[in-house]
Enzyme design. Structure first.
Site, short mmCIF file in Angstrom:
data_model
loop_
_atom_site.label_atom_id
_atom_site.label_comp_id
_atom_site.label_asym_id
_atom_site.label_seq_id
_atom_site.Cartn_x
_atom_site.Cartn_y
_atom_site.Cartn_z
N ARG A 208 -1.51 -8.98 13.00
CA ARG A 208 -1.94 -7.95 12.05
C ARG A 208 -2.80 -8.55 10.94
O ARG A 208 -3.75 -7.92 10.48
CB ARG A 208 -0.72 -7.22 11.47
CG ARG A 208 -0.04 -6.34 12.52
CD ARG A 208 1.34 -5.90 12.08
NE ARG A 208 1.32 -5.01 10.96
CZ ARG A 208 2.34 -4.81 10.14
NH1 ARG A 208 3.47 -5.48 10.32
NH2 ARG A 208 2.25 -3.96 9.15
N ARG B 206 11.20 -7.78 5.43
CA ARG B 206 11.25 -6.34 5.13
C ARG B 206 12.26 -5.59 6.00
O ARG B 206 12.32 -5.79 7.21
CB ARG B 206 9.85 -5.75 5.34
CG ARG B 206 9.75 -4.28 5.04
CD ARG B 206 8.35 -3.88 4.72
NE ARG B 206 7.49 -3.78 5.89
CZ ARG B 206 6.24 -3.32 5.82
NH1 ARG B 206 5.72 -2.97 4.66
NH2 ARG B 206 5.49 -3.27 6.91
N ARG C 284 -9.58 1.52 8.11
CA ARG C 284 -9.19 0.15 8.44
C ARG C 284 -10.36 -0.68 8.96
O ARG C 284 -10.20 -1.87 9.20
CB ARG C 284 -8.16 0.15 9.57
CG ARG C 284 -6.70 0.39 9.27
CD ARG C 284 -6.01 -0.67 8.52
NE ARG C 284 -4.72 -1.12 9.02
CZ ARG C 284 -3.56 -0.55 8.79
NH1 ARG C 284 -3.48 0.56 8.10
NH2 ARG C 284 -2.45 -1.08 9.25
N LYS D 169 0.83 -1.21 0.00
CA LYS D 169 0.00 0.00 0.00
C LYS D 169 0.87 1.26 0.00
O LYS D 169 0.62 2.18 -0.76
CB LYS D 169 -0.92 0.03 1.23
CG LYS D 169 -1.91 -1.11 1.30
CD LYS D 169 -2.89 -0.93 2.45
CE LYS D 169 -2.25 -1.03 3.82
NZ LYS D 169 -1.80 -2.39 4.17
N ARG E 95 11.09 -3.14 11.12
CA ARG E 95 10.00 -2.52 11.86
C ARG E 95 9.62 -3.43 13.02
O ARG E 95 9.54 -4.64 12.85
CB ARG E 95 8.79 -2.30 10.95
CG ARG E 95 8.71 -0.91 10.39
CD ARG E 95 7.64 -0.80 9.35
NE ARG E 95 6.31 -1.18 9.83
CZ ARG E 95 5.20 -0.96 9.12
NH1 ARG E 95 5.26 -0.39 7.95
NH2 ARG E 95 4.02 -1.33 9.60
P1 AMP Z 1 0.69 0.37 8.59
O1 AMP Z 1 2.00 1.06 8.37
O2 AMP Z 1 -0.42 0.97 7.75
O3 AMP Z 1 0.79 -1.12 8.45
O4 AMP Z 1 0.28 0.67 10.12
C1 AMP Z 1 1.08 0.25 11.19
C2 AMP Z 1 0.25 0.22 12.47
O5 AMP Z 1 -0.25 1.54 12.74
C3 AMP Z 1 -0.98 -0.67 12.42
O6 AMP Z 1 -0.68 -2.02 12.74
C4 AMP Z 1 -1.86 -0.01 13.49
O7 AMP Z 1 -1.42 -0.33 14.80
C5 AMP Z 1 -1.57 1.47 13.26
N1 AMP Z 1 -2.50 2.05 12.25
C6 AMP Z 1 -2.21 2.53 11.02
N2 AMP Z 1 -3.31 2.97 10.38
C7 AMP Z 1 -4.34 2.75 11.24
C8 AMP Z 1 -5.74 2.97 11.17
N3 AMP Z 1 -6.32 3.50 10.09
N4 AMP Z 1 -6.48 2.62 12.27
C9 AMP Z 1 -5.93 2.10 13.38
N5 AMP Z 1 -4.62 1.86 13.50
C10 AMP Z 1 -3.81 2.17 12.45
#
Ligand code: AMP
Length: 212
Positions: free
Chosen positions: A166, A122, A83, A8, A155
């Site tokens: 996740r 990653r 989400r 994404k 990460r």
């Molecule tokens: P990502 O980089 O999009 O995979 O996001 C990493 C982490 O940030 C996720 O596992 C959530 O803990 C938090 N996060 C990111 N976007 C959201 C969202 N829209 N709603 C809730 N938590 C989020």
């Protein structure tokens, strides 16, 4: 949208450059707050390190404030938001206030086994933002960035146990949005396998077909 590790962030960055609209990544904004040690960052960190979603009111507020900025007037691409259903509904309500709406929701589809490899392999360079994968696109030397020689980082939430969590959160909370955007006639699904450039071409074509 798509499972964690679907690409994404990479695809949103490419679309942002191609269309000249800002990329709004809730994950990036939250990670920056954690790094800056702000009150919001400290609160969000507890959920992020467990692979859980940060509470809706926090992310909805972040997105709402970001969408009010001048650079979003001609459009924007959301990355990692919404989400779940409450976030999608909050977004729709927020955009309606200024007579706007989402044009398309791009769903990048990747099977779980592929996700495990992508995420556990990653690595990211915190200095220049370059990303690598120890299985598919390893750095030229050890775990050092090929561009600026900075040691690469994994990460915190790319550890195996957290990835499983996740994925579970994705299937339970986020996947229902596929039906939601399909019913609204806004869903574009692309095959997320292969190189970033191939996926980008698929998205580009799908967007051109959809916009007509
Ligand atoms: P990502 O980089 O999009 O995979 O996001 C990493 C982490 O940030 C996720 O596992 C959530 O803990 C938090 N996060 C990111 N976007 C959201 C969202 N829209 N709603 C809730 N938590 C989020």
């Amino acid at each position: 949208m798509g499972p964690p590790g679907a690409g994404k962030g990479t695809q949103a960055r490419l679309i942002s450059r191609r269309l000249g609209i800002p990329q709004i990544s809730t994950g990036d904004i939250l990670r920056q707050s954690v790094q800056d040690g702000t009150a919001l960052g400290r609160k969000a960190h507890r959920y992020m390190e467990r692979g859980e979603l940060v509470p809706d009111e926090i992310v909805v507020r972040i997105v709402k404030e970001r969408l009010e900025r001048e650079d979003c007037r001609n459009g924007f691409i959301l990355d990692g938001f919404p989400r779940n259903m409450p976030q999608a509904e909050a977004l729709s309500r927020e955009l309606q206030k200024t007579s706007r709406d989402i044009d398309w929701s791009i769903n990048i589809s990747v099977p779980d086994e592929e996700i495990m490899k992508r995420l556990s392999g990653r690595r990211v360079c915190l200095q220049c933002g370059e990303t690598y994968n120890m299985y598919f696109s390893p750095p030229p030397r050890d775990e050092l960035c090929g561009k600026c020689s900075t040691p690469l980082m994994q990460r915190e939430d790319d550890k195996e146990e957290t990835i499983r969590k996740r994925l579970q959160v994705y299937h339970e909370g986020t996947e229902p949005l596929i039906d939601y955007y399909t019913l609204n006639g806004k869903l574009i699904t692309v095959d997320g396998s292969g190189a970033a450039e191939e996926i980008s071409e698929r998205i580009d074509k799908a967007l051109k077909d959809s916009f007509g």
